[in-house]
Design a protein around this motif. Structure first.
Motif, PDB file in Angstrom:
ATOM      1  N   CYS A  26     -13.145 -12.330   0.986  1.00  0.00           N
ATOM      2  CA  CYS A  26     -13.915 -11.326   0.228  1.00  0.00           C
ATOM      3  C   CYS A  26     -13.076 -10.149  -0.253  1.00  0.00           C
ATOM      4  O   CYS A  26     -13.560  -9.313  -1.007  1.00  0.00           O
ATOM      5  CB  CYS A  26     -15.103 -10.812   1.036  1.00  0.00           C
ATOM      6  N   GLY A  27     -11.828 -10.054   0.207  1.00  0.00           N
ATOM      7  CA  GLY A  27     -10.965  -8.951  -0.206  1.00  0.00           C
ATOM      8  C   GLY A  27     -11.186  -7.676   0.575  1.00  0.00           C
ATOM      9  O   GLY A  27     -10.547  -6.665   0.294  1.00  0.00           O
ATOM     10  N   GLY A  28     -12.067  -7.685   1.559  1.00  0.00           N
ATOM     11  CA  GLY A  28     -12.351  -6.482   2.332  1.00  0.00           C
ATOM     12  C   GLY A  28     -11.119  -5.959   3.048  1.00  0.00           C
ATOM     13  O   GLY A  28     -10.357  -6.731   3.629  1.00  0.00           O
ATOM     14  N   HIS A  29     -10.934  -4.643   2.996  1.00  0.00           N
ATOM     15  CA  HIS A  29      -9.813  -3.994   3.689  1.00  0.00           C
ATOM     16  C   HIS A  29     -10.036  -4.084   5.190  1.00  0.00           C
ATOM     17  O   HIS A  29     -11.086  -3.683   5.697  1.00  0.00           O
ATOM     18  CB  HIS A  29      -9.730  -2.524   3.257  1.00  0.00           C
ATOM     19  N   LEU A  30      -9.031  -4.598   5.897  1.00  0.00           N
ATOM     20  CA  LEU A  30      -9.133  -4.738   7.349  1.00  0.00           C
ATOM     21  C   LEU A  30      -8.270  -3.720   8.079  1.00  0.00           C
ATOM     22  O   LEU A  30      -8.671  -3.202   9.109  1.00  0.00           O
ATOM     23  CB  LEU A  30      -8.720  -6.154   7.764  1.00  0.00           C
ATOM     24  N   GLY A  31      -7.095  -3.464   7.568  1.00  0.00           N
ATOM     25  CA  GLY A  31      -6.153  -2.563   8.229  1.00  0.00           C
ATOM     26  C   GLY A  31      -4.769  -2.744   7.655  1.00  0.00           C
ATOM     27  O   GLY A  31      -4.613  -2.979   6.457  1.00  0.00           O
ATOM     28  N   HIS A  32      -3.753  -2.690   8.519  1.00  0.00           N
ATOM     29  CA  HIS A  32      -2.362  -2.813   8.089  1.00  0.00           C
ATOM     30  C   HIS A  32      -1.592  -3.654   9.096  1.00  0.00           C
ATOM     31  O   HIS A  32      -2.006  -3.778  10.251  1.00  0.00           O
ATOM     32  CB  HIS A  32      -1.712  -1.433   7.943  1.00  0.00           C
ATOM     33  N   VAL A  33      -0.465  -4.203   8.668  1.00  0.00           N
ATOM     34  CA  VAL A  33       0.407  -4.958   9.564  1.00  0.00           C
ATOM     35  C   VAL A  33       1.750  -4.241   9.640  1.00  0.00           C
ATOM     36  O   VAL A  33       2.266  -3.766   8.626  1.00  0.00           O
ATOM     37  CB  VAL A  33       0.558  -6.439   9.133  1.00  0.00           C
ATOM     38  N   PHE A  34       2.276  -4.160  10.859  1.00  0.00           N
ATOM     39  CA  PHE A  34       3.522  -3.445  11.128  1.00  0.00           C
ATOM     40  C   PHE A  34       4.494  -4.365  11.868  1.00  0.00           C
ATOM     41  O   PHE A  34       4.058  -5.240  12.632  1.00  0.00           O
ATOM     42  CB  PHE A  34       3.245  -2.200  11.971  1.00  0.00           C
ATOM     43  N   PRO A  35       5.801  -4.154  11.695  1.00  0.00           N
ATOM     44  CA  PRO A  35       6.796  -5.019  12.339  1.00  0.00           C
ATOM     45  C   PRO A  35       7.182  -4.567  13.750  1.00  0.00           C
ATOM     46  O   PRO A  35       8.344  -4.672  14.145  1.00  0.00           O
ATOM     47  CB  PRO A  35       7.983  -4.926  11.375  1.00  0.00           C
ATOM     48  N   ASP A  44       0.862  -1.183   0.000  1.00  0.00           N
ATOM     49  CA  ASP A  44       0.000   0.000   0.000  1.00  0.00           C
ATOM     50  C   ASP A  44       0.898   1.233   0.000  1.00  0.00           C
ATOM     51  O   ASP A  44       1.648   1.452   0.949  1.00  0.00           O
ATOM     52  CB  ASP A  44      -0.886  -0.035   1.245  1.00  0.00           C
ATOM     53  N   PHE A  45       0.822   2.004  -1.079  1.00  0.00           N
ATOM     54  CA  PHE A  45       1.623   3.217  -1.210  1.00  0.00           C
ATOM     55  C   PHE A  45       0.758   4.472  -1.138  1.00  0.00           C
ATOM     56  O   PHE A  45       1.174   5.545  -1.557  1.00  0.00           O
ATOM     57  CB  PHE A  45       2.417   3.193  -2.519  1.00  0.00           C
ATOM     58  N   SER A  46      -0.454   4.352  -0.589  1.00  0.00           N
ATOM     59  CA  SER A  46      -1.353   5.496  -0.490  1.00  0.00           C
ATOM     60  C   SER A  46      -0.867   6.473   0.585  1.00  0.00           C
ATOM     61  O   SER A  46      -0.049   6.121   1.441  1.00  0.00           O
ATOM     62  CB  SER A  46      -2.777   5.031  -0.181  1.00  0.00           C
ATOM     63  N   HIS A  47      -1.368   7.668   0.527  1.00  0.00           N
ATOM     64  CA  HIS A  47      -1.079   8.708   1.524  1.00  0.00           C
ATOM     65  C   HIS A  47       0.408   9.025   1.646  1.00  0.00           C
ATOM     66  O   HIS A  47       0.882   9.414   2.708  1.00  0.00           O
ATOM     67  CB  HIS A  47      -1.666   8.341   2.891  1.00  0.00           C
ATOM     68  N   GLY A  48       1.160   8.818   0.557  1.00  0.00           N
ATOM     69  CA  GLY A  48       2.567   9.178   0.531  1.00  0.00           C
ATOM     70  C   GLY A  48       3.470   8.331   1.410  1.00  0.00           C
ATOM     71  O   GLY A  48       4.542   8.778   1.807  1.00  0.00           O
ATOM     72  N   MET A  49       3.038   7.122   1.753  1.00  0.00           N
ATOM     73  CA  MET A  49       3.863   6.242   2.580  1.00  0.00           C
ATOM     74  C   MET A  49       3.748   4.810   2.107  1.00  0.00           C
ATOM     75  O   MET A  49       2.849   4.470   1.343  1.00  0.00           O
ATOM     76  CB  MET A  49       3.475   6.364   4.056  1.00  0.00           C
ATOM     77  N   HIS A  50       4.666   3.975   2.542  1.00  0.00           N
ATOM     78  CA  HIS A  50       4.635   2.557   2.219  1.00  0.00           C
ATOM     79  C   HIS A  50       4.178   1.778   3.446  1.00  0.00           C
ATOM     80  O   HIS A  50       4.769   1.893   4.516  1.00  0.00           O
ATOM     81  CB  HIS A  50       6.016   2.064   1.783  1.00  0.00           C
ATOM     82  N   ARG A  51       3.092   1.020   3.284  1.00  0.00           N
ATOM     83  CA  ARG A  51       2.583   0.167   4.348  1.00  0.00           C
ATOM     84  C   ARG A  51       2.201  -1.173   3.747  1.00  0.00           C
ATOM     85  O   ARG A  51       2.127  -1.323   2.529  1.00  0.00           O
ATOM     86  CB  ARG A  51       1.345   0.795   5.008  1.00  0.00           C
ATOM     87  N   VAL A  52       1.920  -2.133   4.588  1.00  0.00           N
ATOM     88  CA  VAL A  52       1.444  -3.441   4.148  1.00  0.00           C
ATOM     89  C   VAL A  52      -0.016  -3.555   4.577  1.00  0.00           C
ATOM     90  O   VAL A  52      -0.328  -3.585   5.771  1.00  0.00           O
ATOM     91  CB  VAL A  52       2.289  -4.587   4.740  1.00  0.00           C
ATOM     92  N   GLU A  53      -0.893  -3.570   3.587  1.00  0.00           N
ATOM     93  CA  GLU A  53      -2.331  -3.671   3.826  1.00  0.00           C
ATOM     94  C   GLU A  53      -2.703  -5.106   4.158  1.00  0.00           C
ATOM     95  O   GLU A  53      -2.151  -6.053   3.594  1.00  0.00           O
ATOM     96  CB  GLU A  53      -3.101  -3.233   2.593  1.00  0.00           C
ATOM     97  N   VAL A  54      -3.681  -5.259   5.043  1.00  0.00           N
ATOM     98  CA  VAL A  54      -4.246  -6.560   5.392  1.00  0.00           C
ATOM     99  C   VAL A  54      -5.676  -6.583   4.881  1.00  0.00           C
ATOM    100  O   VAL A  54      -6.443  -5.656   5.140  1.00  0.00           O
ATOM    101  CB  VAL A  54      -4.236  -6.783   6.924  1.00  0.00           C
ATOM    102  N   HIS A  55      -6.016  -7.629   4.130  1.00  0.00           N
ATOM    103  CA  HIS A  55      -7.389  -7.771   3.668  1.00  0.00           C
ATOM    104  C   HIS A  55      -7.865  -9.210   3.864  1.00  0.00           C
ATOM    105  O   HIS A  55      -7.058 -10.132   4.003  1.00  0.00           O
ATOM    106  CB  HIS A  55      -7.556  -7.314   2.211  1.00  0.00           C
ATOM    107  N   CYS A  56      -9.167  -9.364   3.921  1.00  0.00           N
ATOM    108  CA  CYS A  56      -9.789 -10.673   4.094  1.00  0.00           C
ATOM    109  C   CYS A  56      -9.491 -11.550   2.877  1.00  0.00           C
ATOM    110  O   CYS A  56      -9.703 -11.129   1.741  1.00  0.00           O
ATOM    111  CB  CYS A  56     -11.297 -10.505   4.280  1.00  0.00           C
ATOM    112  N   ALA A  57      -9.008 -12.756   3.125  1.00  0.00           N
ATOM    113  CA  ALA A  57      -8.688 -13.671   2.032  1.00  0.00           C
ATOM    114  C   ALA A  57      -9.936 -14.210   1.355  1.00  0.00           C
ATOM    115  O   ALA A  57      -9.861 -14.719   0.236  1.00  0.00           O
ATOM    116  CB  ALA A  57      -7.847 -14.833   2.558  1.00  0.00           C
TER     117      ALA A  57
END
Length: 145
Positions: free
Chosen positions: A110-119, A95-108
């Motif tokens: 239905c594909g629904g956006h759930l949030g993000h995962v961080f280390p 996920d490169f939205s909002h000018g940053m790099h994140r890892v999006e988490v979605h439901c396997a």
């Protein structure tokens, strides 16, 4: 453009699919904005952030079981946080939205956006699945499903 709004990425078909009209009928406006529009709820705004009973968190869009409550921890972020999903329950994407790099988490399912995962989570995984509470439902152990 794929279902996640990224140019040039191939569309991914998920096992559980609905039309946009069906999604809008099935979900509340806030759920739709998060699950289908990749939005984020206000921190601290969802009661599931404070849920401490044993049970299962599932996708509010399709019912896919996502996280067991014993994997939830208090991150201090204002969103429910987990160190590990159920096997095969979620998928991730860049996920490169909002000018940053994140890892999006979605439901396997239905594909629904759930949030993000961080280390920056606790041992043993070191991961923090930061999940929008509005994207989930909760069923306490022993509840009829």
């Amino acid at each position: 453009m794929d279902m996640f709004g990224r140019q040039g990425a191939p569309a991914r078909e998920f096992p559980f699919q609905l039309t946009e009209a069906q999604w809008r009928e099935r979900l509340t406006p806030e759920q739709y904005q998060v699950l289908r529009g990749h939005g984020t709820e206000r921190p601290g705004s969802c009661a599931l952030n404070f849920e401490k009973r044993p049970g299962i968190f599932s996708c509010a869009g399709c019912g896919q079981e996502l996280f067991r409550s014993h994997k939830k921890f208090e991150s201090g972020t204002g969103w429910p946080s987990f160190d590990q999903p159920l096997e095969g329950a979620v998928e991730t994407s860049e996920d490169f939205s909002h000018g940053m790099h994140r890892v999006e988490v979605h439901c396997a399912n239905c594909g629904g956006h759930l949030g993000h995962v961080f280390p920056d989570g606790p041992p043993p995984t070191g991961l923090r699945y930061c999940i929008n509470g509005v994207a989930m439902d909760f069923a306490p152990d022993g509840a009829e499903g």
